[in-house]
Design a protein around this motif. Structure first.
Motif, PDB file in Angstrom:
ATOM      1  N   LYS A 103      -5.436   0.864   4.042  1.00  0.00           N
ATOM      2  CA  LYS A 103      -5.855   2.216   4.242  1.00  0.00           C
ATOM      3  C   LYS A 103      -4.803   3.057   3.099  1.00  0.00           C
ATOM      4  CE  LYS A 103      -1.871   2.597   7.504  1.00  0.00           C
ATOM      5  NZ  LYS A 103      -1.676   3.179   9.048  1.00  0.00           N
ATOM      6  N   GLU A 106      -6.093   4.107  -1.569  1.00  0.00           N
ATOM      7  CA  GLU A 106      -6.280   5.493  -2.536  1.00  0.00           C
ATOM      8  C   GLU A 106      -4.927   6.240  -3.022  1.00  0.00           C
ATOM      9  OE1 GLU A 106      -9.024   8.204  -0.945  1.00  0.00           O
ATOM     10  OE2 GLU A 106     -10.627   6.852  -0.426  1.00  0.00           O
ATOM     11  N   VAL A 107      -4.242   5.983  -1.890  1.00  0.00           N
ATOM     12  CA  VAL A 107      -2.710   6.513  -2.261  1.00  0.00           C
ATOM     13  C   VAL A 107      -2.168   5.798  -3.449  1.00  0.00           C
ATOM     14  CG1 VAL A 107      -0.312   6.696  -1.180  1.00  0.00           C
ATOM     15  CG2 VAL A 107      -2.285   7.427   0.123  1.00  0.00           C
ATOM     16  N   LYS A 132      -6.499  16.424  -1.274  1.00  0.00           N
ATOM     17  CA  LYS A 132      -6.648  16.400   0.038  1.00  0.00           C
ATOM     18  C   LYS A 132      -7.839  15.474   0.020  1.00  0.00           C
ATOM     19  CE  LYS A 132      -5.670  21.005   1.149  1.00  0.00           C
ATOM     20  NZ  LYS A 132      -6.320  22.524   1.955  1.00  0.00           N
ATOM     21  N   GLU A 133      -8.617  15.183  -1.005  1.00  0.00           N
ATOM     22  CA  GLU A 133      -9.606  13.653  -0.855  1.00  0.00           C
ATOM     23  C   GLU A 133      -8.905  12.492  -0.642  1.00  0.00           C
ATOM     24  OE1 GLU A 133     -12.125  14.498  -4.139  1.00  0.00           O
ATOM     25  OE2 GLU A 133     -12.842  16.362  -3.346  1.00  0.00           O
ATOM     26  N   VAL A 134      -7.304  12.461  -1.029  1.00  0.00           N
ATOM     27  CA  VAL A 134      -6.815  10.869  -0.869  1.00  0.00           C
ATOM     28  C   VAL A 134      -6.692  10.782   0.551  1.00  0.00           C
ATOM     29  CG1 VAL A 134      -4.841   9.864  -1.469  1.00  0.00           C
ATOM     30  CG2 VAL A 134      -5.929  11.410  -3.257  1.00  0.00           C
ATOM     31  N   LYS A 135      -7.163   9.776   1.095  1.00  0.00           N
ATOM     32  CA  LYS A 135      -6.994   9.593   2.543  1.00  0.00           C
ATOM     33  C   LYS A 135      -5.628   8.876   2.857  1.00  0.00           C
ATOM     34  CE  LYS A 135     -11.995   7.981   3.143  1.00  0.00           C
ATOM     35  NZ  LYS A 135     -12.697   6.949   3.291  1.00  0.00           N
ATOM     36  N   ASN A 136      -5.051   9.286   3.995  1.00  0.00           N
ATOM     37  CA  ASN A 136      -3.987   8.763   4.607  1.00  0.00           C
ATOM     38  C   ASN A 136      -2.636   9.271   3.777  1.00  0.00           C
ATOM     39  OD1 ASN A 136      -4.904   7.404   6.852  1.00  0.00           O
ATOM     40  ND2 ASN A 136      -6.045   5.868   5.274  1.00  0.00           N
ATOM     41  N   ALA A 137      -2.901  10.268   3.119  1.00  0.00           N
ATOM     42  CA  ALA A 137      -1.752  11.059   2.262  1.00  0.00           C
ATOM     43  C   ALA A 137      -0.321  11.211   2.916  1.00  0.00           C
ATOM     44  CB  ALA A 137      -2.052  11.975   1.383  1.00  0.00           C
ATOM     45  N   ASN A 138      -0.982  11.857   4.385  1.00  0.00           N
ATOM     46  CA  ASN A 138       0.190  12.354   5.151  1.00  0.00           C
ATOM     47  C   ASN A 138       0.737  11.276   5.881  1.00  0.00           C
ATOM     48  OD1 ASN A 138      -0.197  15.262   4.804  1.00  0.00           O
ATOM     49  ND2 ASN A 138      -1.876  15.389   6.310  1.00  0.00           N
ATOM     50  N   LYS A 139       0.115  10.087   6.174  1.00  0.00           N
ATOM     51  CA  LYS A 139       0.805   8.901   6.796  1.00  0.00           C
ATOM     52  C   LYS A 139       1.745   8.274   5.494  1.00  0.00           C
ATOM     53  CE  LYS A 139      -2.797   8.044  10.121  1.00  0.00           C
ATOM     54  NZ  LYS A 139      -3.612   6.869  10.636  1.00  0.00           N
TER      55      LYS A 139
END
Length: 225
Positions: A103, A106-107, A132-139
């Protein structure tokens, strides 16, 4: 973390604490010996009449006792191939290990494209500026925050303190890995003092041995802090 990991961690922590206590005690004894040596030299030089032969005898007895105790504890540490000087190496953690789940692909890609390859190169601002298009950046950001607060998986803790598993770096040589396994060597930190030249007696040629040494030394150069 499973039950086996918890038990292993508890046992390893116990042994590490015992080793640290031995090293600290040895340091105290070494300091005492240094002090007594200086005092003995001073007394011998000045031949102070105020010091009786009995006092000097006790002084010398304590001096010899401290030397014997220091030798004893140093031999214990040496028997486990441990440095008597307290040296603690911490290893840098590759992002591919820190964000190993699919997951975070992308990060990882975004960070690598921005020349970030190790956890110690990251800060929270990087994630705030991430698309914002990068998935799971916050995680990914939260995992970094947890890491900085000392919360991490046991595998990451091991990687920081022991380095990469030898099987990852020397996977192409099953024969070498068999030797490491027989000697209970598992991580890069375990082969700091390994005598690679002794492998000649096991049928390895000098070019192979030099390659093994270069891999180890390059890893230390890039990842030791």
């Amino acid at each position: 973390m499973g039950l086996g990991d918890l038990l292993f961690k508890e046992k390893e922590d116990k042994y590490l604490k015992q080793i640290e206590d031995l090293q600290n005690y040895l340091k105290i004894k070494d300091d005492e010996i240094s002090y007594l040596t200086a005092q003995l030299e001073e007394v011998t030089k000045e031949k102070d009449a105020r010091i009786s032969s009995k006092q000097l005898e006790i002084f010398e007895k304590n001096f010899k006792h401290n030397i014997e105790v220091a030798k004893k504890y140093r031999s214990i540490l040496d028997s486990y191939n441990l440095d008597t000087e307290k040296k603690s190496y911490k290893y840098r953690v590759d992002l591919k290990h820190f964000y190993s789940e699919k997951k975070f692909e992308e990060v990882i890609k975004f960070l690598n494209e921005n020349n970030k390859f190790f956890v110690d190169e990251l800060n929270e601002e990087i994630f705030d500026n991430m698309s914002k298009e990068v998935k799971n950046a916050n995680k990914a950001k939260q995992r970094l925050i947890d890491f900085k607060n000392g919360q991490m998986e046991w595998s990451i803790t091991t990687l920081i303190n022991k380095g990469e598993e030898l099987s990852k770096l020397y996977s192409k040589s099953r024969k070498l890995m068999t030797i490491f396994s027989d000697l209970y060597l598992e991580y890069l930190d375990d082969i700091v003092n390994f005598d690679f030249m002794a492998l000649k007696s096991q049928g390895f040629d000098i070019s192979e041995i030099e390659e093994f040494i270069a891999k180890r030394d390059n890893y230390y150069k890039e990842r030791r802090r």
